[in-house]
Design a protein around this motif. Structure first.
Motif, PDB file in Angstrom:
ATOM      1  N   GLN A  74      10.536 -83.397  29.082  1.00  0.00           N
ATOM      2  CA  GLN A  74      11.480 -82.402  29.061  1.00  0.00           C
ATOM      3  C   GLN A  74      11.608 -81.520  30.304  1.00  0.00           C
ATOM      4  N   CYS A  75      12.587 -81.051  30.941  1.00  0.00           N
ATOM      5  CA  CYS A  75      12.814 -80.361  32.126  1.00  0.00           C
ATOM      6  C   CYS A  75      12.944 -79.039  31.530  1.00  0.00           C
ATOM      7  N   THR A  76      12.153 -77.918  31.988  1.00  0.00           N
ATOM      8  CA  THR A  76      12.219 -76.525  31.783  1.00  0.00           C
ATOM      9  C   THR A  76      12.570 -75.721  32.781  1.00  0.00           C
ATOM     10  N   TYR A  77      13.216 -74.322  32.541  1.00  0.00           N
ATOM     11  CA  TYR A  77      13.194 -73.665  33.824  1.00  0.00           C
ATOM     12  C   TYR A  77      12.526 -72.232  33.467  1.00  0.00           C
ATOM     13  N   SER A  78      12.012 -72.009  32.309  1.00  0.00           N
ATOM     14  CA  SER A  78      11.407 -70.658  31.995  1.00  0.00           C
ATOM     15  C   SER A  78      10.786 -70.865  30.538  1.00  0.00           C
ATOM     16  N   SER A  79       9.768 -69.955  30.347  1.00  0.00           N
ATOM     17  CA  SER A  79       9.135 -70.105  29.104  1.00  0.00           C
ATOM     18  C   SER A  79       8.240 -68.556  28.990  1.00  0.00           C
ATOM     19  N   THR A  80       7.702 -68.373  27.900  1.00  0.00           N
ATOM     20  CA  THR A  80       7.118 -67.239  27.723  1.00  0.00           C
ATOM     21  C   THR A  80       5.423 -67.814  28.031  1.00  0.00           C
ATOM     22  N   SER A  81       5.003 -68.790  28.397  1.00  0.00           N
ATOM     23  CA  SER A  81       3.803 -69.292  28.347  1.00  0.00           C
ATOM     24  C   SER A  81       3.104 -68.717  29.750  1.00  0.00           C
ATOM     25  N   LYS A  82       1.900 -68.163  29.508  1.00  0.00           N
ATOM     26  CA  LYS A  82       1.117 -67.639  30.837  1.00  0.00           C
ATOM     27  C   LYS A  82       0.490 -68.770  31.566  1.00  0.00           C
ATOM     28  N   ILE A  83       0.603 -69.825  31.063  1.00  0.00           N
ATOM     29  CA  ILE A  83      -0.194 -71.249  31.540  1.00  0.00           C
ATOM     30  C   ILE A  83       0.925 -71.840  32.667  1.00  0.00           C
TER      31      ILE A  83
END
Length: 508
Positions: A74-83
């Motif tokens: 999957q291609c992602t552009y933002s997340s809430t992950s700190k990692i």
């Protein structure tokens, strides 16, 4: 079959056999990290970067889904992950088994490759998106020539066999054909200059180069008598092009003559490099040049084992050629950042031919890398991303971010690997299935279902009943299909467990 090949086959079979477990873990990971995909794209900039890299993920095909495949990329552009990386990244969910090959010990390594300086196109993006946001800026740079030297733009299609390289570049050439002549006609009127366009169509197969415009005649590469960078293609034919239709026809006619063979992945795989060169002159002098290269698809060694001797030699040449090209591009990137490096152009005919696409001022390169989403291609996809990450980030050494999820940490240990018949589902299990199957595709319809629905009722629902509840016939058909697939997987699991029990009894 060698031991390594046997292990690879077992690994791929395990992934598909326990797809329901892995898809559940992936869904849990997405939800926990609030992964976001955005269609908001910013056009690439070619002012400073000599080499730009973009990645395109193709969608999962119906015939793959019918064979039990599922998406792990999957291609992602933002997340809430700190990692996870804050900017563009591609995540590969590497589905693994424990040493005992039991579903209870299954786990996933989530490998996120950062691409902060490059575009990441997901499966929902179109070829028009790729063209407008990655290709068009390169064309604009190449044609907006304010210097006295020829400006050169080069586009490479790179990736595994069957990932959509030829599909993408075909669409790009169609769009380019129209835009190019619109630009030149406008320039002729405003500048009172005369522009002419010529094309050369070449095929590189092994160490031989052929002219696709002249009955597949072999041509030679010779070094110019002056500058060491000058490489002449002796015997090649240039075609004069007068309009957009003529440009597209020249590309397509030559592409039809290209060498193809069946592989384990693609029944008509391109087994050669196709070089399409557009040369533009202004008032009789070299002005700009666009070179588009549809590279032969790389292939897993495991898949090439079943080819005959000719196909194996062909695959070895392709992988060697691509490796040499990668080395050249990386070395050029380091040299551009003031790190003097010897560029190994002489290691292959392809890099010799393209030498003047990399050297000197006025050269810009775009690499479009295509990816497969399916679990079977996991290792090859990761290899492609490792190469692209290195080329995209130069010497920045942006290592992938790796995390791990045990299936047992997501599901109760008693539930891992044990599929329950639909007819025995509780109401809670029915809604859990609706909200999570196919990565939550039907979650928004959960509120439409009767609050007391149970597995015995749902098992008897035809597609028409699902359509009535959701208000969408296509959704109704898809939900019934997904439920049937679950039941089919359950039956296969029962058979496997029965065979395992019989084997244990025989061993006693």
């Amino acid at each position: 079959m060698g031991n390594g090949e046997s292990q690879a086959r077992d690994k791929r079979a395990f992934r598909k056999e326990h797809a329901n477990i892995f898809e559940g873990v992936i869904f849990h990971y997405e939800k926990a990290n609030n992964l976001q995909i955005s269609k908001e794209l910013v056009p690439a900039q070619f002012k400073d970067e000599a080499i730009n890299v973009v990645v395109r993920l193709r969608p999962l095909f119906d015939h793959e889904e019918d064979k039990g495949e599922f998406p792990v990329v999957q291609c992602t552009y933002s997340s809430t992950s700190k990692i996870l990386p804050k900017d563009n990244c591609v995540i590969v969910h590497k589905c693994m088994s424990g040493p005992d090959m039991k579903p209870q010990t299954a786990f996933i390594e989530h490998v996120a490759y950062p691409f902060p300086n490059g575009h990441v196109f997901c499966e929902d993006h179109t070829t028009q998106d790729v063209y407008s946001n990655a290709v068009l800026p390169l064309i604009g740079y190449t044609l907006n020539n304010q210097s006295k030297i020829e400006q050169r733009g080069t586009i490479f299609m790179y990736g595994q066999t069957g990932t959509g390289k030829t599909y993408t570049i075909t669409g790009v050439v169609k769009l380019l054909s129209s835009d190019l002549f619109q630009y030149l006609l406008a320039a002729q009127k405003s500048e009172r200059s005369t522009y002419s366009v010529k094309v050369t169509c070449l095929e590189m197969l092994g160490d031989s180069l052929y002219d696709l415009n002249n009955n597949h005649t072999e041509v030679k590469l010779l070094q110019g008598s002056g500058n060491v960078r000058d490489i002449n293609v002796v015997g090649s034919t240039e075609i004069n092009i007068n309009d957009a239709d003529g440009l597209w026809k020249a590309y397509d006619d030559a592409a039809q003559l290209r060498e193809t063979h069946a592989t384990m992945i693609n029944s008509q795989s391109s087994r050669s490099h196709y070089i399409f060169r557009i040369s533009i002159e202004r008032d009789g002098k070299k002005y700009a040049r666009l070179t588009l290269i549809d590279l032969a698809g790389s292939e897993r060694n495991a898949d090439s084992m079943y080819h005959d001797a000719d196909r194996q030699r062909e695959s070895a040449w392709i992988n060697s050629s691509l490796s040499n090209l990668k080395d050249v591009i990386r070395t050029v990137t380091l040299s551009k950042s003031n790190q003097q490096q010897h560029v190994p152009y002489r290691n292959s005919k392809l890099t010799q031919l393209l030498r003047d696409s990399f050297e000197g001022s006025g050269c810009k390169t775009l690499i479009i890398s295509t990816l497969s989403p399916i679990s079977t291609d996991t290792e090859h996809t990761m290899n492609t991303l490792q190469v692209m990450s290195l080329l995209a980030n130069g010497d920045a050494s942006l290592d992938p971010v790796i995390s791990k999820t045990q299936a047992g940490d997501v599901f109760k240990s008693t539930d891992v690997g044990r599929m329950k018949p639909v007819a025995k589902w509780t109401t809670e299990e029915c809604f859990a299935w609706i909200e999570t199957v196919d990565k939550g595709k039907f979650a928004k319809y959960a509120e439409e279902f009767p609050k007391s629905v149970n597995g015995a009722q749902m098992f008897r629902f035809p597609a028409a009943r699902f359509a009535q509840i959701t208000g969408d016939q296509d959704v109704g058909i898809a939900m019934r299909k997904a439920l049937d697939q679950y039941t089919e997987a359950l039956n296969k699991q029962k058979q496997a467990l029965a065979e395992e029990t019989r084997s244990r009894l025989k061993g006693k």
